[in-house]
Enzyme design. Structure first.
Site, short mmCIF file in Angstrom:
data_model
loop_
_atom_site.label_atom_id
_atom_site.label_comp_id
_atom_site.label_asym_id
_atom_site.label_seq_id
_atom_site.Cartn_x
_atom_site.Cartn_y
_atom_site.Cartn_z
N SER A 25 0.78 -1.30 0.06
CA SER A 25 -0.08 -0.06 -0.04
C SER A 25 0.88 1.27 0.00
O SER A 25 0.55 2.35 -0.19
CB SER A 25 -0.77 -0.20 1.19
OG SER A 25 0.00 0.02 2.55
N HIS A 158 -40.74 23.51 -8.63
CA HIS A 158 -40.87 22.86 -10.03
C HIS A 158 -40.35 23.14 -11.10
O HIS A 158 -40.78 22.77 -12.24
CB HIS A 158 -42.49 22.33 -10.01
CG HIS A 158 -43.09 21.82 -8.89
ND1 HIS A 158 -43.13 20.45 -8.55
CD2 HIS A 158 -43.92 22.54 -8.01
CE1 HIS A 158 -43.59 20.22 -7.20
NE2 HIS A 158 -44.05 21.42 -6.83
N SER A 279 -16.48 25.07 -28.15
CA SER A 279 -16.59 23.88 -29.07
C SER A 279 -15.61 23.65 -30.17
O SER A 279 -15.04 24.90 -30.94
CB SER A 279 -18.08 23.90 -29.57
OG SER A 279 -18.36 22.92 -30.44
N LYS A 285 -20.11 28.69 -29.26
CA LYS A 285 -20.24 28.32 -28.12
C LYS A 285 -19.67 28.51 -27.07
O LYS A 285 -18.24 28.97 -27.33
CB LYS A 285 -20.21 26.45 -28.11
CG LYS A 285 -21.25 25.91 -29.16
CD LYS A 285 -22.72 25.89 -28.40
CE LYS A 285 -22.60 25.15 -26.85
NZ LYS A 285 -22.63 23.64 -27.01
N ASN A 287 -19.16 27.25 -23.10
CA ASN A 287 -19.71 26.41 -22.26
C ASN A 287 -19.21 26.35 -20.77
O ASN A 287 -18.12 26.70 -20.66
CB ASN A 287 -19.14 24.86 -22.56
CG ASN A 287 -19.91 24.49 -24.18
OD1 ASN A 287 -20.70 25.14 -24.43
ND2 ASN A 287 -18.98 24.08 -24.90
N GLU A 292 -20.11 21.99 -14.94
CA GLU A 292 -20.51 20.73 -15.37
C GLU A 292 -19.63 19.74 -14.67
O GLU A 292 -19.92 18.65 -14.22
CB GLU A 292 -20.39 20.56 -16.86
CG GLU A 292 -21.47 21.52 -17.30
CD GLU A 292 -21.47 21.66 -19.20
OE1 GLU A 292 -22.41 21.99 -19.84
OE2 GLU A 292 -20.41 21.21 -19.66
N GLN A 324 -7.15 -1.61 4.42
CA GLN A 324 -6.08 -1.05 3.46
C GLN A 324 -6.90 -0.33 2.42
O GLN A 324 -6.45 0.77 1.80
CB GLN A 324 -5.28 -2.01 3.03
CG GLN A 324 -4.25 -1.54 2.24
CD GLN A 324 -3.21 -2.39 1.60
OE1 GLN A 324 -2.42 -3.05 2.59
NE2 GLN A 324 -3.03 -2.86 0.34
#
Length: 467
Positions: A25, A158, A279, A285, A287, A292, A324
């Site tokens: 480990s 909603h 993009s 675009k 983003n 995200e 472990q």
């Protein structure tokens, strides 16, 4: 460094090469190296006070571990997989450096209480780092909310227009989520802050040690009460990741709103170019990839929580090698959450609201219908009757393709004689927001008071941590 195993006296053959690799480990628990070395220094002090070590031996051990810590920090420490884990690597190196005094260090302890002590301390210190990151995020939220106590936006249920609120009020809702996360972190800290050392393998130790020497040296608040439970317990790791999972769930919800708000359909906010990507095919675009990714990484952390619960659910007392498997999950959950909190702080600082678009959407969908019903109640109409009357008013407005405040008084009187001109005062977005002026409400002056109170709490918390 010697490759002779420190537990090899009972064994005649060498460990199978695959088994050696499979059970090792050190490639991940070496992250505990510095805190493990500090724990060993504190344990040496325990042995000194119990007359198991001489003053000279104690000083040699402490000085040797100081040199090992320096090598760890500089990256010069050589790790040996054949020694399995971080604890054996450090002990073997110490023995190589100082000889017999190093061989005495493991007296009155086991790797079982050793790893629990180091792991707990590592998480307690990491929890402090996470708390500081959360406080920075909260300070950013307060600054942004303070600038928008009067900025009206739609409040949703909603995901439908429900009632008008202010952007500052919405950001303070985020603040409260993270405030609960801080409280959960503090609760976890209190339960975790007990010293395992002295529990040894599972039954305690026959040496006349004072467990409180180690406790005091390492800053634990107390000592654990049952040796069997101590070495088999991983509640502190599970609960820590549960706190992280709840925090990540909150971050994900906030990021979902950032993503929605930035879309053209909402158009509530914009983000700076440096926090977005483009993009490969669509040049228009922009983003919100940071938001995200935070949303996506929440599932990863929550998955680690499930994995830890499954890891522990079938284990008999006391320690089993299964444990472990706890560290990689916890380390990744911690690293992921810290990154996401810091990323969220950047997002909050970069958010630029579009007040005109927020106001435009806040006026749609008859968001002041409840205010109309409340007006009728204040004029002697029972709430359920008022609710029905206002439902009919909404239906009429829909038929005419207008908002409630655009109906004529005569039309309202056809529904209920109690209507008067003053009803239109409460049908404005500003009037609706201002009317909610009780503690916890969205009225601008109330939100400002909430921000000031929150600032005072953060200052008090910072001072208490410094003390």
């Amino acid at each position: 460094m010697t490759t002779k195993k420190l537990w090899g006296g009972r064994f005649k053959g060498t460990t199978n090469e695959f088994v050696e690799s499979f059970t090792a480990s050190v490639h991940f628990d070496s992250r505990l190296a510095e805190v493990d070395a500090r724990c060993s220094q504190a344990h040496a002090k325990t042995l000194l006070t119990a007359d198991i070590l001489s003053q000279t031996e104690y000083e040699e051990i402490v000085d040797g571990l100081d040199k090992i810590i320096e090598d760890i920090q500089s990256g010069d420490f050589l790790w040996d997989q054949s020694l399995e884990d971080v604890h054996m690597n450090i002990e073997a190196r110490l023995i190589e450096m100082i000889g017999e005094p190093g061989q005495k260090l493991h007296t009155a302890r086991s790797r079982n209480d050793q790893v629990s002590s180091a792991f707990k301390l590592f998480l307690l210190e990491s929890g402090d780092e996470l708390r500081d990151a959360l406080l920075t995020l909260q300070e950013g939220l307060l600054d942004k909310a303070d600038a928008h106590t009067h900025t009206i936006m739609p409040g949703f249920t909603h995901l439908q227009n429900a009632q008008p609120i202010t952007f500052g009020h919405h950001l303070m809702a985020w603040f409260e989520m993270f405030d609960r996360d801080l409280a959960r972190l503090a609760d976890w800290h209190g339960r975790t802050n007990s010293s395992p050392m002295g529990s040894a393998a599972l039954a305690g130790t026959s040496y006349p040690i004072d467990r409180r020497v180690f406790q005091t040296a390492m800053g634990f608040h107390s000592i654990t009460r049952n040796s069997l439970d101590t070495v088999s317990d991983r509640d502190y790791a599970i609960e820590f990741v549960a706190v992280l999972s709840t925090l990540m769930m909150h971050l994900s919800r906030c990021c979902e709103e950032v993503i929605l708000w930035m879309s053209p359909a909402f158009g509530f906010i914009s983000l700076p170019d440096e926090l977005c990507t483009g993009s490969s095919i669509m040049p228009q675009k922009k983003n919100p990839d940071v938001a995200e990714l935070i949303r996506g990484k929440s599932g990863r952390v929550i998955g680690h929580l499930n994995g830890l619960l499954m890891l522990m659910k079938g284990q008999p007392l006391a320690y089993n090698r299964d444990n472990q498997e706890d560290k990689e999950a916890v380390f990744d959950a911690l690293d992921t959450t810290l990154q996401c909190v810091n990323a969220m702080a950047l997002l909050v600082s970069g958010i630029s609201p579009n007040p005109s678009r927020m106001l435009e959407l806040a006026s749609q969908g008859h968001p002041t219908a409840t205010d109309m019903a409340d007006w009728l109640v204040r004029h002697g109409i029972a709430f359920r009757s008022a609710h029905e009357i206002c439902g009919k008013a909404v239906s009429l407005a829909n038929q005419r393709n207008v908002e409630l405040h655009e109906l004529e008084l005569a039309e309202l009187k056809d529904l209920c004689d109690s209507f008067e001109d003053s009803v239109f005062d409460c049908l404005t977005l500003e009037g609706s927001v201002a009317a909610r002026n009780h503690p916890g409400g969205t009225a601008p002056e109330v939100v400002a008071e909430a921000i000031n109170a929150a600032r005072a709490r953060l200052v008090a918390q910072s001072h208490s941590e410094e003390a």
